[in-house]
Write an enzyme that holds these catalytic residues in place. Structure first.
Site, PDB file in Angstrom:
ATOM      1  N   ASN A 262       7.450   3.125  11.659  1.00 55.67           N
ATOM      2  CA  ASN A 262       8.511   3.452  12.620  1.00 55.67           C
ATOM      3  C   ASN A 262       8.022   3.278  14.052  1.00 55.67           C
ATOM      4  O   ASN A 262       6.914   3.669  14.393  1.00 55.67           O
ATOM      5  CB  ASN A 262       8.949   4.907  12.446  1.00 55.67           C
ATOM      6  CG  ASN A 262       9.068   5.300  11.005  1.00 55.67           C
ATOM      7  OD1 ASN A 262       9.875   4.748  10.279  1.00 55.67           O
ATOM      8  ND2 ASN A 262       8.226   6.217  10.565  1.00 55.67           N
ATOM      9  N   GLU A 295      -0.124  -0.458   9.707  1.00 57.35           N
ATOM     10  CA  GLU A 295       1.101   0.078  10.322  1.00 57.35           C
ATOM     11  C   GLU A 295       1.099  -0.217  11.818  1.00 57.35           C
ATOM     12  O   GLU A 295       2.134  -0.547  12.399  1.00 57.35           O
ATOM     13  CB  GLU A 295       1.252   1.576  10.058  1.00 57.35           C
ATOM     14  CG  GLU A 295       1.199   2.001   8.582  1.00 57.35           C
ATOM     15  CD  GLU A 295       2.109   1.206   7.661  1.00 57.35           C
ATOM     16  OE1 GLU A 295       3.099   0.611   8.127  1.00 57.35           O
ATOM     17  OE2 GLU A 295       1.817   1.165   6.435  1.00 57.35           O
TER      18      GLU A 295
HETATM   19  N1  BES Z   1       6.801  -0.740   5.552  1.00 57.36           N
HETATM   20  C1  BES Z   1       5.907  -0.251   4.586  1.00 57.36           C
HETATM   21  C2  BES Z   1       6.285   1.089   4.041  1.00 57.36           C
HETATM   22  C3  BES Z   1       7.467   1.095   3.093  1.00 57.36           C
HETATM   23  C4  BES Z   1       7.417   0.465   1.907  1.00 57.36           C
HETATM   24  C5  BES Z   1       8.612   1.762   3.391  1.00 57.36           C
HETATM   25  C6  BES Z   1       8.494   0.510   1.032  1.00 57.36           C
HETATM   26  C7  BES Z   1       9.680   1.785   2.539  1.00 57.36           C
HETATM   27  C8  BES Z   1       9.631   1.182   1.347  1.00 57.36           C
HETATM   28  C9  BES Z   1       4.496  -0.130   5.158  1.00 57.36           C
HETATM   29  O1  BES Z   1       4.229  -0.950   6.229  1.00 57.36           O
HETATM   30  C10 BES Z   1       3.556  -0.529   4.064  1.00 57.36           C
HETATM   31  O2  BES Z   1       3.551  -1.671   3.722  1.00 57.36           O
HETATM   32  N2  BES Z   1       2.786   0.412   3.533  1.00 57.36           N
HETATM   33  C11 BES Z   1       1.920   0.208   2.416  1.00 57.36           C
HETATM   34  C12 BES Z   1       0.473   0.236   2.806  1.00 57.36           C
HETATM   35  C13 BES Z   1      -0.039  -1.032   3.385  1.00 57.36           C
HETATM   36  C14 BES Z   1      -1.482  -0.885   3.811  1.00 57.36           C
HETATM   37  C15 BES Z   1       0.094  -2.216   2.479  1.00 57.36           C
HETATM   38  C16 BES Z   1       2.188   1.356   1.467  1.00 57.36           C
HETATM   39  O3  BES Z   1       2.881   2.283   1.860  1.00 57.36           O
HETATM   40  O4  BES Z   1       1.697   1.315   0.354  1.00 57.36           O
HETATM   41 ZN    ZN Z   2       3.751  -2.944   5.767  1.00 52.41          ZN
END
Ligand code: BES
Ligand code: ZN
Length: 851
Positions: A262, A295
């Site tokens: 966010n 992030e």
């Molecule tokens: N944008 C995602 C989080 C997300 C994922 C929100 C699915 C809603 C639904 C975030 O940037 C992300 O990719 N997070 C990963 C970790 C990352 C290091 C690959 C996660 O949450 O596992």
């Molecule tokens: Zn991501």
């Protein structure tokens, strides 16, 4: 207001149906009156017709929101509301939309929209959660400037952007950067702040804050360092500067994913930000550093340039995973990071790409977008970026990415836009390359060799098996990095990138004085399965490419296990001797040597057996792995103490690459030593441990040795008030147990008073560990299948997103014997028969069943 009609086939959304929204938004003003059971949200939005969009009715998404009142230009209106949103007659020109809704954050167990976690309010809006907060065009191509006023009896009130004002019980935030609603966030709670500061490359001061629950303030320092390192790296490597006065991170205990980008207010699963040496392992530290970077990097790749629609998800996720991988490679060890990524890719993405859930990196349809945050979109998506960089070269990559930022800043972009900047800046035609985005399935690349009159020829062929909805695959552009090694072990040809573009193609190397040994697919230059009949023992001894040197050993290990399982062969002594030489080479990074020791996973072996036409027997795989480790321990009995000594860290604990590499080699040694000393060394390590890495590896070995008493009880008493450590205690009892005992453990653990099944971390600690324990999960009794299913059915009513993600445990079911397939089918049918099954789980299970 949830749609109560049971089991209607959910609607499928198609990429080809994309149309722009009929209006643009000038600005959004939101006011939140917080209350656990009845939060009021007032929105004021200036809409104006979008000249580029086709005529359409005015529709705003809205789910589980109670409309209190709505008006247009100050006049009360009565929209038609259904389970998905509202429709309303609107003026033909610009107008002011005002609306008030009521929502109940304390009743929100799905953890999407506005919900409560440990007494604090927080939001999760990606992908389609904003529609649970208020009526809004909840789609990423609608970007707007948000001003948010938060009112509530909480000491800390946060939202996106810069703080405009605050007083007793209120705060007002303004985010000057237009953004889609999925990047909206609000947090309110009794939180403490770990502050930091950063001066950007143009000299602007940014206040950094990590907000946590009281008691967790001692676990923020590492995250703050990682954030500062990320900000600096993105300036130095990508020329990207931060663009607000404040960057806030908040840790929450109940979160479906790892973390969320966010704008200016990243929300983290507390397991992905809180760290201390006493409570976190080296692996936790490395992951936290990477997630904070990930992030943060989204601020440019995702936020400033976002996605036109959710089919373009890899545009932000694949690219950002690639960027966080570069960051980790720069800060730590590039070869180690590459090997870790390939292990992950093979463990998570390959099974997906070769099974019923296979989909292109850019999918063309979905029912529930949450089901497409997959290893394919993320990890294969990152591999595709890596291949593009390999094909165009580092400088051209940097130039193209600069053009991407120049051309598309402020846009909601597509994969076509991304590829076009590469075409325009390099002059290269990427039409064929684009197949990596549209075709699913892992390509199989076969290598054959000829040697004649000083000319060495490599013939490469590619073939990609059918996947759901895609029977015929066209050839990919595959960058194959190759080096040639002379008979004496010296490199005769440095790494070159061959471009395989046809179904079959030959590459000749002339003027060689002796037949070389080819090191193919160096650095794992493409996400393919390679078959190449080559002298791997030679590569293990001589390859200058660290990835392929490791791969040689891994491949020998796979073959060794295959022969043990299929033919009852003894462990391959020649390979073990070659491996021993590498392990004894003290010039090699201990982390790298530890990875040399990490054998193929059981799932990898099941896949290999399946590819070889053998039905995998999970217990036989388990037994073979056990025998192989036992053989290693016995064979290396004499030098285990030596290597254990070399991996000893005397300096005060630091989670850096150097120390953690040593500890991981030490853990591998402890695992082997345990097989000889009945757990004595593990016992001693447990007593002496002053950090979680050593304490946990000791405890795991005590469980494996059947010596868990009293250590397990001691560990519980020591850590019962630390949620994150307790997750480890739950998970380890399953993952470190023999197959049948692991299932028994799950039975016991779900009855434990600390088993809070509605907390995703706790649920995953137990059931994630069970699903990952190959021999336990596939126990011939089917007990584990039934047990997991019982709990998935239970969780679906509360949290469909987390439930659906865990259904992928069943995706490989068609590999196994008829008996196991029947047992799994029974469970999948049970899930499908559940009343009010969520769209998330229904989509996952029906795709798995369709195979
Ligand atoms: N944008 C995602 C989080 C997300 C994922 C929100 C699915 C809603 C639904 C975030 O940037 C992300 O990719 N997070 C990963 C970790 C990352 C290091 C690959 C996660 O949450 O596992
Ligand atoms: Zn991501």
């Amino acid at each position: 207001m949830k749609d109560a009609s049971p089991q209607i086939t959910p609607e499928t959304i198609y990429l080809k149906d994309y149309t722009a929204f009929g209006w643009q938004i000038e600005d959004v003003h939101l006011t939140f009156h917080l209350s656990p059971g009845a939060t009021r949200v007032v929105s004021k939005i200036h809409f104006a017709p979008n000249p580029d969009a086709p005529a359409q009715e005015f529709f705003l998404h809205g789910e589980e929101v109670n409309l209190i009142r709505a008006s247009i230009n100050g006049e009360v209106v009565s929209p038609q509301v259904d389970a998905h949103g509202l429709r309303c007659d609107v003026p033909s020109g610009p107008f002011l939309w005002e609306c008030e809704v009521e929502i109940a954050p304390e009743a929100n167990t799905a953890l999407e929209g506005l919900y409560m976690s440990s007494g604090m309010y927080c939001t999760q809006c990606e992908a389609e959660g904003f529609r649970k907060i208020t009526f809004y065009p909840d789609r990423p191509d609608v970007m707007a400037v948000f001003t948010t006023r938060v009112e509530g009896e909480m000491p800390v009130l946060l939202s996106n952007g810069n703080l405009k004002g605050q007083g007793d019980g209120w705060a007002e935030w303004h985010d000057p950067w237009p953004k889609p609603a999925y990047l909206f966030a609000l947090v309110a709670g009794d939180l403490v702040n770990h502050p930091g500061a950063f001066k950007t490359m143009s000299g602007k001061d940014v206040a950094l804050n990590i907000y946590v629950r009281p008691g967790d303030e001692g676990k923020c320092a590492f995250g703050m360092e990682a954030l500062i390192a990320s900000m600096k790296w993105d300036e130095e490597v990508y020329g990207r500067e931060y663009d607000l006065d404040i960057f806030n991170i908040v840790a929450v205990d109940d979160f479906n994913m790892g973390a969320m980008e966010n704008k200016g207010l990243n929300v983290f699963n507390s397991s992905c930000v809180l760290a201390s040496p006493e409570t976190s392992t080296d692996g936790n530290f490395e992951r936290i550093e990477a997630i904070i970077a990930h992030e943060y990097f989204h601020n440019w790749t995702g936020n400033r340039i976002t996605c036109r629609d959710w089919f373009q998800l890899c545009l932000k996720e694949g690219l950002t995973v690639f960027r966080d991988g570069q960051f980790t490679s720069d800060l730590r060890s590039a070869p180690v990071k590459r090997i870790e990524d390939v292990i992950q890719l093979r463990a998570r993405q390959f099974p997906e790409d070769q099974g019923p859930l296979a989909h292109p990196v850019r999918p063309e349809s979905f029912q529930e977008i949450n089901n497409f945050y997959t290893a394919t979109v993320y990890e294969k998506g990152a591999e595709v970026i890596g291949m593009l960089k390999t094909l165009v070269g580092d400088d051209a990559y940097a130039k193209a990415v600069d053009l991407y930022f120049d051309r598309h800043d402020g846009d909601a972009a597509t994969i076509e836009d991304w590829l076009k900047v590469f075409e325009d800046s390099t002059g290269r035609d990427l039409a064929q390359f684009k197949r990596w985005y549209s075709q699913a399935g892992t390509p199989f690349v076969d290598v054959s060799e000829t040697w004649e009159d000083g000319t060495f020829t490599l013939t490469l062929s590619q073939k990609t098996p059918p996947s759901p909805g895609q029977d015929v695959k066209e050839p990919y552009v595959i960058p194959v990095a190759v080096g040639l090694i002379g008979p004496n072990g010296d490199e005769v040809l440095e790494t070159q990138v061959l471009e395989l573009t046809e179904a079959e193609q030959s590459f000749a190397f002339e003027g060689l004085s002796a037949r070389p040994v080819a090191s193919v697919l160096r650095g794992f230059s493409a996400p393919v399965v390679l078959t190449h009949d080559v002298d791997r023992a030679f590569l293990l001894a001589h390859d200058s490419d660290p990835f392929n040197r490791w791969e040689a050993s891994r491949s020998l290990a796979r073959d060794c296990l295959l022969a043990m399982i299929r033919d009852g062969a003894a462990p391959d002594a020649a390979w073990l001797d070659g491996l021993e030489k590498v392990l004894r080479d003290s010039t090699l990074d201990p982390a790298y040597r530890a990875l040399m020791l990490s054998g193929p996973t059981a799932a990898e072996m099941a896949q290999l057996l399946h590819e070889n036409g053998v039905t995998p027997d999970p217990q036989a795989i388990w037994d073979a792995q056990d025998q192989l480790s036992q053989a290693m321990a016995e064979r290396w009995q004499a030098f285990l103490p030596e290597l254990t000594q070399a991996s000893n860290v005397t300096a005060p604990y630091k989670p850096n690459a150097d120390q953690s590499g040593k500890r991981s080699l030490g853990a591998a040694m402890l695992g082997l030593t345990r097989r000889l000393d009945g757990g004595a060394a593990a016992q001693a390590q447990y007593q002496a441990a002053d950090n979680m890495t050593l304490q946990l590896s000791a405890l795991a070995n005590l469980v494996r040795a059947g010596q868990e008493d009293p250590a397990l009880g001691h560990f519980y008493d020591q850590w019962k008030n630390d949620r994150l450590v307790l997750d480890k205690w739950f998970g380890l009892q399953v993952s470190a147990s023999a197959p049948e005992q692991a299932i028994d453990r799950v039975d016991t653990l779900v009855a434990h008073p600390d088993f809070d099944w509605q907390n995703p971390n706790r649920f995953r600690a137990v059931f994630g560990a069970l699903a990952m324990h190959h021999a336990a999960f596939h126990h011939v009794s089917g007990r584990a299948y039934a047990l997991l299913t019982d709990w998935l059915i239970k969780l679906d009513d509360k949290n469909p997103q987390t439930t659906a993600r865990m259904c992928s445990a069943f995706q490989t079911w068609k590999r196994y014997d008829a008996g196991r397939q029947a047992l799994i089918k029974t469970q999948l049918d049970r899930i499908m028969a559940k009343p009010n099954l969520s769209r998330d789980v229904s989509e996952m299970v029906s795709r798995i069943l369709a195979s």
